[in-house]
Design a protein around this motif. Structure first.
Motif, PDB file in Angstrom:
ATOM      1  N   ASP A  48       0.871  -1.154   0.000  1.00 50.99           N
ATOM      2  CA  ASP A  48       0.000   0.000   0.000  1.00 50.99           C
ATOM      3  C   ASP A  48       0.914   1.210   0.000  1.00 50.99           C
ATOM      4  OD1 ASP A  48      -2.407   1.276   0.070  1.00 50.99           O
ATOM      5  OD2 ASP A  48      -2.737   1.064   2.215  1.00 50.99           O
ATOM      6  N   PRO A  49       0.651   2.294  -0.637  1.00 51.19           N
ATOM      7  CA  PRO A  49      -0.426   2.615  -1.567  1.00 51.19           C
ATOM      8  C   PRO A  49      -0.238   1.973  -2.951  1.00 51.19           C
ATOM      9  CG  PRO A  49       1.062   4.490  -1.289  1.00 51.19           C
ATOM     10  CD  PRO A  49       1.530   3.424  -0.363  1.00 51.19           C
ATOM     11  N   ARG A  62      -4.244   5.376  -1.666  1.00 53.31           N
ATOM     12  CA  ARG A  62      -4.198   4.207  -0.794  1.00 53.31           C
ATOM     13  C   ARG A  62      -5.277   3.209  -1.149  1.00 53.31           C
ATOM     14  NH1 ARG A  62      -3.738   7.445   4.734  1.00 53.31           N
ATOM     15  NH2 ARG A  62      -1.500   7.903   4.686  1.00 53.31           N
TER      16      ARG A  62
ATOM     17  N   PHE B 382       5.793   7.927  -1.652  1.00 51.58           N
ATOM     18  CA  PHE B 382       5.038   6.732  -2.042  1.00 51.58           C
ATOM     19  C   PHE B 382       5.565   5.502  -1.287  1.00 51.58           C
ATOM     20  CE2 PHE B 382       4.509   3.177  -5.151  1.00 51.58           C
ATOM     21  CZ  PHE B 382       3.134   3.191  -5.269  1.00 51.58           C
ATOM     22  N   LEU B 383       6.884   5.379  -1.218  1.00 48.35           N
ATOM     23  CA  LEU B 383       7.489   4.223  -0.538  1.00 48.35           C
ATOM     24  C   LEU B 383       7.217   4.236   0.956  1.00 48.35           C
ATOM     25  CD1 LEU B 383      11.063   4.037  -2.132  1.00 48.35           C
ATOM     26  CD2 LEU B 383       9.156   2.469  -2.503  1.00 48.35           C
ATOM     27  N   ASP B 385       4.787   5.836   2.726  1.00 50.04           N
ATOM     28  CA  ASP B 385       3.443   6.105   3.250  1.00 50.04           C
ATOM     29  C   ASP B 385       2.975   5.056   4.257  1.00 50.04           C
ATOM     30  OD1 ASP B 385       0.827   7.534   3.234  1.00 50.04           O
ATOM     31  OD2 ASP B 385       0.156   5.591   2.493  1.00 50.04           O
ATOM     32  N   ARG B 386       3.199   3.773   3.914  1.00 51.98           N
ATOM     33  CA  ARG B 386       2.703   2.706   4.781  1.00 51.98           C
ATOM     34  C   ARG B 386       3.331   2.793   6.182  1.00 51.98           C
ATOM     35  NH1 ARG B 386       0.442   0.915   7.408  1.00 51.98           N
ATOM     36  NH2 ARG B 386      -0.514  -1.088   7.865  1.00 51.98           N
ATOM     37  N   VAL B 393       0.757  10.056  10.509  1.00 54.44           N
ATOM     38  CA  VAL B 393       1.071  11.023   9.468  1.00 54.44           C
ATOM     39  C   VAL B 393       1.048  10.255   8.154  1.00 54.44           C
ATOM     40  CG1 VAL B 393       2.419  12.504  10.972  1.00 54.44           C
ATOM     41  CG2 VAL B 393       3.572  10.753   9.662  1.00 54.44           C
ATOM     42  N   GLN B 394       1.515  10.843   7.072  1.00 59.81           N
ATOM     43  CA  GLN B 394       1.438  10.116   5.811  1.00 59.81           C
ATOM     44  C   GLN B 394       2.667  10.330   4.953  1.00 59.81           C
ATOM     45  OE1 GLN B 394       0.111  11.894   2.459  1.00 59.81           O
ATOM     46  NE2 GLN B 394      -1.511  13.068   3.432  1.00 59.81           N
ATOM     47  N   GLY B 395       2.704   9.664   3.814  1.00 62.08           N
ATOM     48  CA  GLY B 395       3.858   9.708   2.921  1.00 62.08           C
ATOM     49  C   GLY B 395       4.350  11.118   2.633  1.00 62.08           C
ATOM     50  N   PHE B 489      -3.877   9.827   1.309  1.00 65.43           N
ATOM     51  CA  PHE B 489      -2.675  10.047   0.512  1.00 65.43           C
ATOM     52  C   PHE B 489      -3.069   9.997  -0.952  1.00 65.43           C
ATOM     53  CE2 PHE B 489       1.006   8.110  -1.686  1.00 65.43           C
ATOM     54  CZ  PHE B 489       1.950   9.074  -1.420  1.00 65.43           C
TER      55      PHE B 489
END
Ligand SMILES: Nc1nc2c(ncn2[C@@H]2O[C@H](COP(=O)(O)OP(=O)(O)OP(=O)(O)O)[C@@H](O)[C@H]2O)c(=O)[nH]1
Ligand SMILES: [Mg+2]
Lengths: 75, 717
Positions: A48-49, A62, B382-383, B385-386, B393-395, B489
């Protein structure tokens, strides 16, 4: 079928979008609308994403959001 | 002279800031990811007898904002004062860009399109019928390549012409039903708001009202009848079977793709692009993250190896000839002894040492600029984010963090791309764990003194440790304090791009400049204060008896369990809390004060100049050899047991490799500098977060250094 369920490389047509109004609006502004073709390009290393191609450009989102996008698989 | 105000709008990452830089010679921040510009910026130039004032807006995907910087764009477009809109369009991505253009056309203002990235469109084999596009939309369109300055003159002429003649875009038809509804709404609006000018009756405003954008309605201070609106939207929903938002997006995208079908022809066979090839490696399921780490290791090692000889060069030059000449000069003008001491021991030693690290800092800034312009930033998001999601928080939070490798201050502003307030605060809180350029002097000095053979590895360890601590603290804090959920995201991945050499140079220099200016102002001032503290009560026998020595001795026990309980380290850390460059400055000043004074050598200006040039040549050779040795092509001959003198020798007397490592880790993690503090105040409205960060970061630094030192000792180092 849901966009989240597609494997990378799969091609589909968007049928409908659900989800919270703000997020749904954003997805639509990015060009994700019923009738559009969408291709799953890649899944991130941790599952993911995902990366999709829509209207000729790359977009990442996502699986959670992809769950709300109903598609029909092409080919 | 007549002023024309031009607002530059468009989708993110279409080259708006690059275009303004090309037109006006400004040096606005650019980068290859969406969301580089996060606030309004201005630039101006004269063109014949016009003063063209450009206002650079953050990019936006639509006039319905999703984050702070998009809101800035929307608010200015609806309420700002301007004569013409310049919409910068990514020619390789016409459909989605035209969706935004259509919304700009609804504002009823003069509009010019720059079909930018035309070089890339050509390379993809796209053919765009510009004349037809102009005809269909009723706007002027100019093809441009902002990075090469192509199309700039024509664009300037178009802007002046459209602004002077007030050429308005076509009013597109949105279908009979919607057009009718809009007309009804307009009449109603005029009835309820007789005092408002006609710009408030533009379709853009009407559609916003229909959409129910309360924020904007309030901003424009217009009265609306909720009931009337509800009636109209219900009508639409009944007739078209879609909610109003979907319906409007459908109508606009329908128009956009209709136009694209007519004006754009793509080649039959699509070639596989470089971006796709590169992403097979960089975004590979298994290789993605290892490749990221490997790249980081190579880049840092290269930066260090190339720049390190020049660090020696600048240092040797400043502490050698420059100090000697200044000393001689001071003698000639028979300066009082306190003034000579202030200049030689305070300013030249303290500030000089900071300046001597500019080569290393410059190399790291170059790397950050490369990272910014390549397109990898968005991939890193992108890598990651998970992983980032596990702590709310996020990517996209990873982008400000990577920028933090240059300087933490721009990272604070860059966090505006985050939509959730808690997520933004937590990101800002974690940014100082990312090792900025100001911490490099400490690493370079300590690595040169204790780990010369493992320079790349130790440096890499410190940077990765920063990331790991940020992630761990993020996870703990998410549980305890910032219980937010990460925002969705949704991010565009731009193609990889090569920066032009000019851009690379300009934006590296812009970052480095910050450090040079800081060295000449704040760092200078702090060094003078340190000099005073080190010499009060006047000229102590032993520096330890100075005011600085007493303060240092008082707090030094805190650092004893970490392996560096001497007063010099303690004073340096205390002074370095203001700005981390000051840590080495203070050490240099203290050790200089402890050194027995010797007579100045003979002054021979020409001889010295020759030595400087020869030395520079030698260091360049060393840098080149270093690069090859990084890749194992050549090996560096250790020059025998190096007899370190000056600062390095002093350090070797005071530290062991283990305590040196512990010290570097402490400097990495403790007390974020005050410029960061000011930035957080500007962004969040108070010093509260900075206060928390000072306490918690310092505590975390203490704990991590403690663990490293004590575990290291148990293991017998
Ligand atoms: N090949 C090519 N690259 C371009 C062109 N114009 C801009 N770029 C690159 O595109 C990237 C984005 O440029 P920016 O000027 O930062 O874009 P922006 O529109 O200001 O982006 P935001 O501030 O994020 O909205 C940079 O890497 C530029 O070097 C162009 O005409 N051709
Ligand atoms: Mg910009």
């Amino acid at each position: 079928m849901k966009l989240a369920e597609l494997n990378s490389g799969a091609k589909a047509r968007i049928v409908s979008i659900r989800g919270k109004s703000g997020i749904k609006k954003r997805l639509q502004d990015m060009g994700i609308l019923p009738g559009e073709e969408i291709v799953v390009q890649k899944v991130a290393p941790l599952g993911d994403p995902i990366e999709v191609i829509v209207r000729g450009y790359s977009l990442s989102l996502r699986k959670g959001e992809a769950e709300d996008i109903e598609v029909e698989v092409l080919e | 002279m007549k002023e024309i105000r031009i607002v530059v709008a468009g989708n993110p990452n279409t080259g708006k800031s690059t275009l303004i830089n090309a037109i006006s010679g400004a040096k606005l921040q650019v980068g290859n990811w969406p969301g580089v510009t996060v606030e309004k910026k201005e630039a101006e130039l004269t063109f014949f007898d016009y003063k063209l004032k450009f206002i650079d807006l953050p990019g936006a995907y639509s006039l319905s904002p999703f984050s702070i910087e998009e809101k800035i764009a929307r608010d200015f477009l609806f309420t700002g004062a301007y004569d013409v809109i310049l919409c910068v369009v990514d020619s390789t991505n016409l459909e989605r860009n035209l969706y935004f253009v259509i919304q700009l056309m609804e504002l009823g203002k003069p509009l010019v399109l720059a079909l930018n990235m035309f070089d890339e469109a050509k390379k993809l084999g796209y053919k765009i019928d510009v004349k037809l596009l102009e005809g269909l939309l009723g706007v002027r369109a100019v093809t441009t390549v902002a990075t090469k300055g192509e199309g700039i003159d024509e664009l300037k002429r178009a802007l002046v012409e459209v602004a002077e003649r007030k050429i308005l875009p076509k009013r597109l038809s949105y279908g009979e039903d919607l057009d009718f509804i809009l007309e009804r709404l307009r009449v109603k609006l005029r009835e309820m708001n007789p005092e408002l000018g006609k710009e408030f009756h533009q379709i853009g405003v009407l559609l916003k009202i229909l959409e129910g954008d309360r924020e904007l309605i309030e901003l424009l201070k217009i009265k609306v009848s909720e009931e009337e609106i509800r009636e109209l939207t219900e009508h639409i929903e009944k007739v078209h079977g879609e909610d109003i938002e979907t319906f409007l997006a459908d109508v606009r995208y329908g128009l956009a793709s209709g136009v694209v079908k007519q004006v754009l022809s793509k080649p039959e066979i699509r070639k596989i692009t470089l971006t796709e090839r590169l992403d097979r490696v960089f975004l590979n399921r298994y290789l993605g993250i290892p490749v990221f780490l490997l790249l980081m290791w190579i880049l840092f090692k290269l930066a260090f190896d190339i720049a390190n000889p020049y660090v020696d060069f600048v240092d040797e030059t400043i502490s050698g000839p420059v100090a000697k000449w200044s000393g001689a000069l001071l003698e000639v003008v028979s300066a009082p002894s306190w003034l000579s001491s202030l200049i030689l021991d305070g300013v030249i030693t303290g500030v000089g040492i900071v300046l001597s690290f500019l080569p290393v800092i410059g190399m790291v800034m170059l790397l950050v600029t490369l990272l910014e312009s390549s397109g990898y930033m968005a991939r890193a998001a992108f890598l990651m984010d998970r992983i980032m999601r596990t702590f709310g928080v996020q990517g996209k939070s990873f982008i400000p963090m990577l920028l933090g490798f240059g300087c933490n201050v721009p990272s604070v502003y860059a966090s505006r791309v985050l939509t959730e307030e808690k997520e933004r605060r937590l990101t800002i809180f974690l940014v100082p764990f990312m090792s900025c350029g100001a911490r490099l002097p400490v690493y370079v000095v300590f690595i040169s003194a204790f780990f010369p053979e493992r320079s790349g590895t130790v440096l890499f360890f410190l940077y990765v440790l920063g990331i790991l601590v940020a992630i761990s603290v993020g996870i703990i804090f998410h549980r305890l304090f910032y219980k937010g959920v990460s925002s969705p995201f949704i991010m565009e991945l731009p193609p990889y791009r090569f920066p032009t050499l000019r851009d690379l140079w300009v934006h590296t220099w812009m970052k480095l400049r910050h450090f040079v200016i800081k060295a000449g102002t704040w760092i200078l001032a702090i060094n003078i204060v340190i000099w005073v503290l080190l010499n009060l009560p006047w000229k102590p026998e032993n520096p330890q008896e100075s005011l600085l020595g007493k303060i240092g001795s008082a707090i030094s026990p805190i650092f004893k369990p970490l392996g560096f309980g001497d007063w010099a380290s303690a004073s340096s850390l205390l002074a370095g809390s203001l700005a981390k460059e000051v840590v080495v400055s203070t050490m240099a000043q203290i050790y200089e004060a402890e050194r027995p004074k010797e007579e100045n050598g003979e002054i021979n200006f020409l001889e010295d100049l020759k030595d400087i040039v020869i030395n520079f040549g030698a260091k360049t050779k060393e840098a080149v050899v270093n690069v090859f040795s990084t890749f194992g092509i050549a090996t560096l001959e250790p020059e025998g047991p190096e007899e370190a003198e000056g600062l390095l020798g002093r350090l070797q007397g005071h530290f062991t490799p283990l305590s040196a490592l512990s010290f570097m880790v402490f400097v990495l993690l403790y007390w974020p500098c005050f410029v960061y503090g000011i930035a957080t105040k500007a962004e969040l409205g108070s010093f509260k977060l900075y206060g928390q960060a000072i306490l918690l970061h310092t505590a975390i630094a203490w704990i991590v250094s403690f663990l490293i030192y004590q575990l290291g000792r148990l293991l017998g180092f």
